[in-house]
Design an enzyme around this catalytic site. Sequence first.
Site, PDB file in Angstrom:
ATOM      1  N   ARG A  13       0.821  16.642  13.070  1.00 12.47           N
ATOM      2  CA  ARG A  13       0.839  15.660  12.348  1.00 12.47           C
ATOM      3  C   ARG A  13       2.435  16.465  10.810  1.00 12.47           C
ATOM      4  NH1 ARG A  13      -3.682  13.231  12.253  1.00 12.47           N
ATOM      5  NH2 ARG A  13      -5.137  13.340  10.114  1.00 12.47           N
ATOM      6  N   ASP A  14       2.368  15.792  10.320  1.00 15.85           N
ATOM      7  CA  ASP A  14       3.215  16.314   8.345  1.00 15.85           C
ATOM      8  C   ASP A  14       4.334  17.597   8.514  1.00 15.85           C
ATOM      9  OD1 ASP A  14       1.316  13.737   8.385  1.00 15.85           O
ATOM     10  OD2 ASP A  14      -0.774  15.192   7.670  1.00 15.85           O
TER      11      ASP A  14
ATOM     12  N   GLN B 263       4.451   6.982   1.854  1.00 15.40           N
ATOM     13  CA  GLN B 263       4.095   6.470   3.025  1.00 15.40           C
ATOM     14  C   GLN B 263       3.691   5.624   2.861  1.00 15.40           C
ATOM     15  OE1 GLN B 263       2.410   8.017   6.160  1.00 15.40           O
ATOM     16  NE2 GLN B 263       4.655   8.305   5.826  1.00 15.40           N
TER      17      GLN B 263
ATOM     18  N   ASN C  99       0.265   5.486   0.528  1.00 12.95           N
ATOM     19  CA  ASN C  99      -0.470   6.900   0.433  1.00 12.95           C
ATOM     20  C   ASN C  99       0.864   7.942  -0.087  1.00 12.95           C
ATOM     21  OD1 ASN C  99      -0.522   6.000   3.078  1.00 12.95           O
ATOM     22  ND2 ASN C  99      -1.187   8.338   3.943  1.00 12.95           N
ATOM     23  N   ASP C 100       0.598   8.781   1.290  1.00 13.44           N
ATOM     24  CA  ASP C 100       1.530   9.950   0.224  1.00 13.44           C
ATOM     25  C   ASP C 100       2.396  10.451   0.242  1.00 13.44           C
ATOM     26  OD1 ASP C 100      -0.901  10.388   2.161  1.00 13.44           O
ATOM     27  OD2 ASP C 100      -0.090  11.964   3.803  1.00 13.44           O
TER      28      ASP C 100
ATOM     29  N   SER D 241       4.231  11.318   7.695  1.00 13.84           N
ATOM     30  CA  SER D 241       4.462  11.951   6.899  1.00 13.84           C
ATOM     31  C   SER D 241       5.318  12.724   7.149  1.00 13.84           C
ATOM     32  CB  SER D 241       2.966  12.591   5.851  1.00 13.84           C
ATOM     33  OG  SER D 241       2.483  11.666   4.967  1.00 13.84           O
TER      34      SER D 241
ATOM     35  N   TRP E 138       1.002  -1.032   0.191  1.00 19.22           N
ATOM     36  CA  TRP E 138      -0.129  -0.346   0.137  1.00 19.22           C
ATOM     37  C   TRP E 138       1.057   1.237  -0.014  1.00 19.22           C
ATOM     38  CZ3 TRP E 138      -4.904   2.220   0.083  1.00 19.22           C
ATOM     39  CH2 TRP E 138      -4.974   3.888   0.427  1.00 19.22           C
TER      40      TRP E 138
ATOM     41  N   GLU F 232      -4.302  18.556   6.877  1.00 16.60           N
ATOM     42  CA  GLU F 232      -2.618  17.227   6.779  1.00 16.60           C
ATOM     43  C   GLU F 232      -2.191  18.101   5.497  1.00 16.60           C
ATOM     44  OE1 GLU F 232      -4.736  13.141   8.256  1.00 16.60           O
ATOM     45  OE2 GLU F 232      -5.532  13.987   6.021  1.00 16.60           O
TER      46      GLU F 232
HETATM   47  C1  FRU Z   1      -2.642  12.260   4.263  1.00 16.41           C
HETATM   48  C2  FRU Z   1      -2.992  10.767   6.462  1.00 16.41           C
HETATM   49  C3  FRU Z   1      -1.064  12.199   7.181  1.00 16.41           C
HETATM   50  C4  FRU Z   1      -0.529  11.203   7.530  1.00 16.41           C
HETATM   51  C5  FRU Z   1      -0.957  10.105   7.045  1.00 16.41           C
HETATM   52  C6  FRU Z   1      -0.165   8.654   7.715  1.00 16.41           C
HETATM   53  O1  FRU Z   1      -2.865  10.999   3.952  1.00 16.41           O
HETATM   54  O2  FRU Z   1      -3.625  11.575   6.729  1.00 16.41           O
HETATM   55  O3  FRU Z   1      -1.747  13.221   7.848  1.00 16.41           O
HETATM   56  O4  FRU Z   1       0.440  11.813   8.208  1.00 16.41           O
HETATM   57  O5  FRU Z   1      -1.119  10.199   5.988  1.00 16.41           O
HETATM   58  O6  FRU Z   1      -0.748   7.480   7.031  1.00 16.41           O
END
Ligand code: FRU
Length: 486
Positions: free
Chosen positions: A163-164, A54, A37-38, A98, A35, A214
Amino acid sequence: MTEQLQKAQQALEANRARIDHTYKPRYHLSVPAGWLNDPNGFGFWKGKWHLFYQFHPYDSVWGPMHWGHWSGENLMQWREEPVALAPDTPSDAAGCFSGTALAADDTLYVIYTGVSEETPGGRQIQQQCMAESQDGIRFTKWTENPVIGRALLPEGACAWDFRDPKIERMGDGYRVVAASRGEQGGQLLSFRSEDLRTWRYEGVYAGSLGEMSECPDTFELDDKRVVIVCVMGAKDEHLPNSQPVVYMVGEERDGAFLPDTVMKGVDWGHDFYAPQTALAPDGRRILIGWALGWGQVQPTHTLGHGWAGMMTLPRECSQRDGVLYQKPAKEVLECRRTGGALPSMEVQGRRTLPECAGACREIEMTVDMRQAKRFTMNLMETGEERFVLNYDKATEVFSADRAACGYPLTEDGTPEKDPCVKVKAPLKAGKLKLHVFVDVSIIEIYLGDGETVLTCLAYPKAKDYGVSVQAEGLARVEALSSYAMA
Ligand code: FRU
């Protein structure tokens, strides 16, 4: 290498062998297995681009977060690097969320959100941690993590929604802007440091960002300051969806961002989230986003293909009068294989475009709409299946509809609630300019000069990838070109 990193790498190798490639895009970056993501830590260091992401190596759904990693000399040919971060210290035992990168002479630093297993308020807490690398491949986490811990949070800010971090060099020091949930909802907080090790809270950088924000990004662009941020729970019909990625253009004063525009959508497609930008050595501001959003389910997971997640193409950003323009980076156009300009044509009724068909294509056209009421372009077309782009001149609405295009992005395969996305896109001098990229299961659409962009996934069951156009009235298609991309 820590045990968790080793395990993650082994899982990736084992799962890679089991991938079904049917829907894998060929010129968009997608996760090797598991998987994604970001995008994370996007930047240029010592002659190379680095893009982290991610990553959950164990399954094609979200799970404890690692950082996957690619590097490359240009923005289109990427090399897979070993997994960069795994949840393996007390401050990130529940996940390495992230973050961003800071390129120094000899060192590549990354700052990310460590999610710890501690649950003081009943929820796992999020704090900002650092890691560094001398070779751009192996990262060492700092023993003093978290460097921006919950003790630095102002009153009212929750420790489980923090976060982030976006890091930037500022004068002689550094600044981090991170997403936070305060008493009023989503906000961005700013922190300063002279040495990356000791940080102090500076203040609220931006507020009124829905229920929670985010993945903030903030950068200079064409003499202005731009903020891009994902806003959760935004209730605004002028924005893309319930969790839109927005941008604002303005300036900074006393450490805070002052927008001179309202929030506007960065991308109006079904699938776009958490973009990051980076500065190219030639001064271009390049954006890459995650081509999905929370709440959508990837058919590649439900079909058992062993992977889920891809990135948008790299896009060059510019800004004029408070409007953000995105266009495919010039490196994208260098990936054209065959093809070129095609003769102009008049469209009345329906017409197929066999020269534009194919699973990996770029199609560009300008449509003179002065004598047409409506113009439709069908992509990924086979029999009854199609992904439908439509422009309605009376309402000035452009739409992208995937209701009739293969597998829906739902858990149980039932039709999606909102398979059609819409955006207002006024014509310029009576013309509609369309620049479209098709890549197996992703479509990117750039309208006009790139002031409106849509990223959409689609999983057609059939494999013809035909293209046709259709008009109500008479549409003249000019400046038509089509290229095979991979
Ligand atoms: C955004 C998010 C971020 C976090 C990450 C976790 O897509 O929710 O805020 O750091 O994904 O995977």
